[in-house]
Design a protein around this motif. Sequence first.
Motif, PDB file in Angstrom:
ATOM      1  N   PRO A 258       0.781  -1.235   0.000  1.00  0.00           N
ATOM      2  CA  PRO A 258       0.000   0.000   0.000  1.00  0.00           C
ATOM      3  C   PRO A 258       0.815   1.290   0.000  1.00  0.00           C
ATOM      4  O   PRO A 258       0.333   2.325  -0.467  1.00  0.00           O
ATOM      5  CB  PRO A 258      -0.842  -0.109   1.272  1.00  0.00           C
ATOM      6  CG  PRO A 258      -0.090  -1.044   2.155  1.00  0.00           C
ATOM      7  CD  PRO A 258       0.636  -1.983   1.253  1.00  0.00           C
ATOM      8  N   PHE A 259       2.064   1.258   0.503  1.00  0.00           N
ATOM      9  CA  PHE A 259       2.840   2.493   0.615  1.00  0.00           C
ATOM     10  C   PHE A 259       4.269   2.258   0.130  1.00  0.00           C
ATOM     11  O   PHE A 259       4.823   1.160   0.289  1.00  0.00           O
ATOM     12  CB  PHE A 259       2.862   3.000   2.066  1.00  0.00           C
ATOM     13  CG  PHE A 259       1.491   3.187   2.646  1.00  0.00           C
ATOM     14  CD1 PHE A 259       0.693   4.235   2.227  1.00  0.00           C
ATOM     15  CD2 PHE A 259       0.993   2.296   3.582  1.00  0.00           C
ATOM     16  CE1 PHE A 259      -0.585   4.396   2.734  1.00  0.00           C
ATOM     17  CE2 PHE A 259      -0.273   2.441   4.097  1.00  0.00           C
ATOM     18  CZ  PHE A 259      -1.071   3.504   3.675  1.00  0.00           C
ATOM     19  N   GLY A 260       4.838   3.299  -0.475  1.00  0.00           N
ATOM     20  CA  GLY A 260       6.202   3.236  -0.957  1.00  0.00           C
ATOM     21  C   GLY A 260       7.000   4.437  -0.499  1.00  0.00           C
ATOM     22  O   GLY A 260       6.500   5.569  -0.509  1.00  0.00           O
ATOM     23  N   VAL A 261       8.241   4.191  -0.091  1.00  0.00           N
ATOM     24  CA  VAL A 261       9.148   5.257   0.354  1.00  0.00           C
ATOM     25  C   VAL A 261      10.332   5.286  -0.601  1.00  0.00           C
ATOM     26  O   VAL A 261      10.963   4.251  -0.840  1.00  0.00           O
ATOM     27  CB  VAL A 261       9.632   5.016   1.797  1.00  0.00           C
ATOM     28  CG1 VAL A 261      10.637   6.084   2.209  1.00  0.00           C
ATOM     29  CG2 VAL A 261       8.446   4.978   2.757  1.00  0.00           C
ATOM     30  N   THR A 262      10.622   6.458  -1.145  1.00  0.00           N
ATOM     31  CA  THR A 262      11.715   6.600  -2.106  1.00  0.00           C
ATOM     32  C   THR A 262      12.792   7.520  -1.548  1.00  0.00           C
ATOM     33  O   THR A 262      12.499   8.638  -1.101  1.00  0.00           O
ATOM     34  CB  THR A 262      11.193   7.158  -3.442  1.00  0.00           C
ATOM     35  OG1 THR A 262      10.158   6.303  -3.926  1.00  0.00           O
ATOM     36  CG2 THR A 262      12.310   7.235  -4.467  1.00  0.00           C
ATOM     37  N   VAL A 263      14.015   7.017  -1.581  1.00  0.00           N
ATOM     38  CA  VAL A 263      15.186   7.796  -1.163  1.00  0.00           C
ATOM     39  C   VAL A 263      15.822   8.374  -2.419  1.00  0.00           C
ATOM     40  O   VAL A 263      16.116   7.636  -3.371  1.00  0.00           O
ATOM     41  CB  VAL A 263      16.187   6.905  -0.396  1.00  0.00           C
ATOM     42  CG1 VAL A 263      17.442   7.694  -0.052  1.00  0.00           C
ATOM     43  CG2 VAL A 263      15.534   6.333   0.852  1.00  0.00           C
ATOM     44  N   ASP A 264      16.038   9.704  -2.443  1.00  0.00           N
ATOM     45  CA  ASP A 264      16.600  10.357  -3.622  1.00  0.00           C
ATOM     46  C   ASP A 264      17.693  11.325  -3.187  1.00  0.00           C
ATOM     47  O   ASP A 264      18.084  11.368  -2.017  1.00  0.00           O
ATOM     48  CB  ASP A 264      15.505  11.056  -4.428  1.00  0.00           C
ATOM     49  CG  ASP A 264      14.665  11.987  -3.568  1.00  0.00           C
ATOM     50  OD1 ASP A 264      15.208  12.531  -2.591  1.00  0.00           O
ATOM     51  OD2 ASP A 264      13.468  12.165  -3.871  1.00  0.00           O
ATOM     52  N   PHE A 265      18.175  12.120  -4.121  1.00  0.00           N
ATOM     53  CA  PHE A 265      19.259  13.061  -3.813  1.00  0.00           C
ATOM     54  C   PHE A 265      18.827  14.097  -2.793  1.00  0.00           C
ATOM     55  O   PHE A 265      19.636  14.572  -1.989  1.00  0.00           O
ATOM     56  CB  PHE A 265      19.742  13.747  -5.099  1.00  0.00           C
ATOM     57  CG  PHE A 265      20.525  12.824  -5.998  1.00  0.00           C
ATOM     58  CD1 PHE A 265      21.849  12.510  -5.719  1.00  0.00           C
ATOM     59  CD2 PHE A 265      19.928  12.262  -7.117  1.00  0.00           C
ATOM     60  CE1 PHE A 265      22.564  11.651  -6.544  1.00  0.00           C
ATOM     61  CE2 PHE A 265      20.641  11.411  -7.941  1.00  0.00           C
ATOM     62  CZ  PHE A 265      21.966  11.092  -7.661  1.00  0.00           C
ATOM     63  N   GLN A 266      17.555  14.481  -2.810  1.00  0.00           N
ATOM     64  CA  GLN A 266      17.072  15.457  -1.844  1.00  0.00           C
ATOM     65  C   GLN A 266      17.175  14.916  -0.419  1.00  0.00           C
ATOM     66  O   GLN A 266      17.358  15.680   0.530  1.00  0.00           O
ATOM     67  CB  GLN A 266      15.616  15.828  -2.175  1.00  0.00           C
ATOM     68  CG  GLN A 266      15.053  16.969  -1.343  1.00  0.00           C
ATOM     69  CD  GLN A 266      15.715  18.296  -1.663  1.00  0.00           C
ATOM     70  OE1 GLN A 266      16.233  18.478  -2.767  1.00  0.00           O
ATOM     71  NE2 GLN A 266      15.714  19.207  -0.701  1.00  0.00           N
ATOM     72  N   THR A 267      17.094  13.594  -0.277  1.00  0.00           N
ATOM     73  CA  THR A 267      17.215  12.983   1.044  1.00  0.00           C
ATOM     74  C   THR A 267      18.578  13.296   1.656  1.00  0.00           C
ATOM     75  O   THR A 267      18.693  13.554   2.854  1.00  0.00           O
ATOM     76  CB  THR A 267      17.028  11.460   0.948  1.00  0.00           C
ATOM     77  OG1 THR A 267      15.794  11.169   0.291  1.00  0.00           O
ATOM     78  CG2 THR A 267      17.045  10.816   2.322  1.00  0.00           C
ATOM     79  N   LEU A 268      19.617  13.294   0.813  1.00  0.00           N
ATOM     80  CA  LEU A 268      20.960  13.571   1.313  1.00  0.00           C
ATOM     81  C   LEU A 268      21.144  15.028   1.678  1.00  0.00           C
ATOM     82  O   LEU A 268      22.039  15.371   2.451  1.00  0.00           O
ATOM     83  CB  LEU A 268      21.990  13.166   0.257  1.00  0.00           C
ATOM     84  CG  LEU A 268      21.901  11.716  -0.254  1.00  0.00           C
ATOM     85  CD1 LEU A 268      22.971  11.460  -1.297  1.00  0.00           C
ATOM     86  CD2 LEU A 268      22.001  10.735   0.903  1.00  0.00           C
ATOM     87  N   VAL A 269      20.256  15.889   1.155  1.00  0.00           N
ATOM     88  CA  VAL A 269      20.376  17.321   1.427  1.00  0.00           C
ATOM     89  C   VAL A 269      19.650  17.697   2.706  1.00  0.00           C
ATOM     90  O   VAL A 269      20.206  18.365   3.583  1.00  0.00           O
ATOM     91  CB  VAL A 269      19.828  18.137   0.235  1.00  0.00           C
ATOM     92  CG1 VAL A 269      19.837  19.627   0.554  1.00  0.00           C
ATOM     93  CG2 VAL A 269      20.631  17.849  -1.016  1.00  0.00           C
ATOM     94  N   ASP A 270      18.364  17.265   2.816  1.00  0.00           N
ATOM     95  CA  ASP A 270      17.560  17.746   3.945  1.00  0.00           C
ATOM     96  C   ASP A 270      16.920  16.625   4.764  1.00  0.00           C
ATOM     97  O   ASP A 270      16.012  16.870   5.562  1.00  0.00           O
ATOM     98  CB  ASP A 270      16.463  18.687   3.449  1.00  0.00           C
ATOM     99  CG  ASP A 270      15.520  18.009   2.452  1.00  0.00           C
ATOM    100  OD1 ASP A 270      15.640  16.784   2.260  1.00  0.00           O
ATOM    101  OD2 ASP A 270      14.660  18.709   1.877  1.00  0.00           O
ATOM    102  N   GLN A 271      17.364  15.365   4.561  1.00  0.00           N
ATOM    103  CA  GLN A 271      16.826  14.254   5.343  1.00  0.00           C
ATOM    104  C   GLN A 271      15.298  14.125   5.212  1.00  0.00           C
ATOM    105  O   GLN A 271      14.570  13.940   6.192  1.00  0.00           O
ATOM    106  CB  GLN A 271      17.196  14.392   6.827  1.00  0.00           C
ATOM    107  CG  GLN A 271      18.687  14.252   7.109  1.00  0.00           C
ATOM    108  CD  GLN A 271      19.169  12.812   6.852  1.00  0.00           C
ATOM    109  OE1 GLN A 271      18.795  11.897   7.562  1.00  0.00           O
ATOM    110  NE2 GLN A 271      20.002  12.658   5.843  1.00  0.00           N
ATOM    111  N   SER A 272      14.831  14.194   3.961  1.00  0.00           N
ATOM    112  CA  SER A 272      13.413  13.997   3.691  1.00  0.00           C
ATOM    113  C   SER A 272      13.260  12.941   2.596  1.00  0.00           C
ATOM    114  O   SER A 272      14.193  12.686   1.827  1.00  0.00           O
ATOM    115  CB  SER A 272      12.746  15.309   3.248  1.00  0.00           C
ATOM    116  OG  SER A 272      13.243  15.718   1.985  1.00  0.00           O
ATOM    117  N   VAL A 273      12.091  12.313   2.533  1.00  0.00           N
ATOM    118  CA  VAL A 273      11.802  11.285   1.533  1.00  0.00           C
ATOM    119  C   VAL A 273      10.399  11.508   0.981  1.00  0.00           C
ATOM    120  O   VAL A 273       9.611  12.286   1.537  1.00  0.00           O
ATOM    121  CB  VAL A 273      11.892   9.861   2.144  1.00  0.00           C
ATOM    122  CG1 VAL A 273      13.317   9.517   2.513  1.00  0.00           C
ATOM    123  CG2 VAL A 273      10.963   9.726   3.336  1.00  0.00           C
TER     124      VAL A 273
END
Length: 455
Positions: free
Chosen positions: A346-361
Motif C-alpha cells: 500500500p505504501f512506498g518510500v523513495t530515497v533520492d538526492f534530496q534525502t541527502l540534502v535535507d533528510q526527507s523522503v
Amino acid sequence: MPFAAAQIGLGFRNEIAPRNGLLRVREFTMAEIEHFVHPQRKQHPKFRWVRDKELVLFPADAQLGTGRTVVMTVGQAVEAGVVNNETLAYFMARTQLFLEAIGVDPKRMRFRQHLRTEMSHYAADCWDMEIQSSYGWVECVGHADRSCYDLTQHAAKTGVALVASERLAQPIQVERVVAEANKKLLGPAFKTQQKAVLAAIEALDESQVLALRDALAASGRAVVGDGFELTAEMVAFKSEKKTVVEQKYTPSVIEPSFGIGRILYSLLEHAFSQRSADEQRCVMAFRPRVAPIKVGLFRLVNHAPFDVVVEELRQSLALADVAVRVDSSSGSVGRRYARADELGIPFGVTVDFQTLVDQSVTLRERDSMAQVRLPLSALLPTLTALVTERVTWETVSKRFMVVKVSEADDDEDSAAASAGASANAGANAAADNAATTLEVTPRAAFSRPAPTSTR
C-alpha cells in the motif's frame, strides 16, 4: 449462559468431480463459532453496538416474490421479525463488519435467507452471507440458529445429559408428575437391557412423562428410549411437590460458519484492478491492515550513499513490526512502483538526492498514486499509523507537502514519481535558500547545494 467456543480446522467433502476452481474442493478450511444461549432468551448483551448497522437482506418471501433485496438496519430486521433473534442478527452484523474491514466490497455482499424447502427441520432461522464474484453469488459464511437439536442428539447417543443450570433468584415450590418404574416387572421383561430402560424413564422431562401417562392410559402400551415398549403395569405415576432452586435446560446454539478459502478468494478478486491509463499495470488493492507487505523501499538510482539510508529505514520499520520490502533492482523507479502495486504493497518510500540534502523522503500511496514529502523523523510514526489504519491518507496529505505528479508520470519509465517529488521540494528550497540550486537531468530532477564562488 451465554457460552461460546470457536474453532478452525479442515473440512472434507465427498466431491466426485470438483468444479468451480477453488470454490468447491474436497478439502477446505473452516472456522466456526458455537454460541450457546437460553432457548427462550436469545438477546445479546452487545447487540446495541451493531443495531444501526445496515445490511443487504434477501429474505425468503422476497426470493419467492419480488426477487429484490432490501436494505435495513439490524435492529429493524429483528423488530420486524425478518431475522429470528438478536444473537443471530448480532453475528450477521459482525460478519459484515469483519468482511468490510479486510477489504471485501460491501456493494457485492448480501445475506440470503434459507427457504423452508432447504432449511433444516430443526433450524429456527438460517442466513448465508453471499459474496458476488466472477462465479456469481457464492455462499461464504453460514449463520444458523440450530435450536436445541445438536445437544439433544449428542445426549441421546451418549447417554449424558448436556444441559445448563441456572440458579433462581428465589426458590420456588413446584408440583410435578414423575414416573416410577416397577423394577420387579422390568427385570424379567427386559433382562440385560433393564438399566437402559430405567435410564430412559429417568431421563424423561415433565412433558414427556405426561405424554407417556396419556399413551399408557389410552392403549396400555408406550415406547421410550431406543424402542423399549412398556405396559401400564411397568410404570406408576404420582404427583410430588419440590423446592426448586435451579432451572436446567438444553441450550440452543447459534452457529456462524466461515469458509476461509472462499472468503480469501473473494478478497483477492475484489482487490484486483487495472490502471485506467494502462491495462498492463495490475493492482492488488489490499487494505493496509491485511496487506502481507506494508511498505516498499526504493532508491531513486543505484547510488552508494542511498544504501545507508535505505538500510536504516529497513531496520527501523522491521523493529516496529512493519513488513517491508526493499526493491533495489535495476530499472526506473516507476517500474518498481508497478511491481509493488502488483504485490498489493500500500505504501512506498523513495530515497533520492534530496534525502541527502535535507533528510526527507517521498511517501507514495498505492491506490491514488499520490505522494507527499516528509522528513525522516516523521516517517516511522506516519507509516505505523497508516498501516494500522489509525489515520487515513487524506489526513497525511493535509499534514505534509503534496507532490504534484501526474498519473502519466507515474506510469512512464522516464519520469519517476520520486524524482518529481525531489524537483518540487528542490524548487521550494531554491526559493528560500540561495545556496541551493535545482538540476534536471534526462533521468531525474533534484536539488543540491549550489557551487560556491571562488572570488
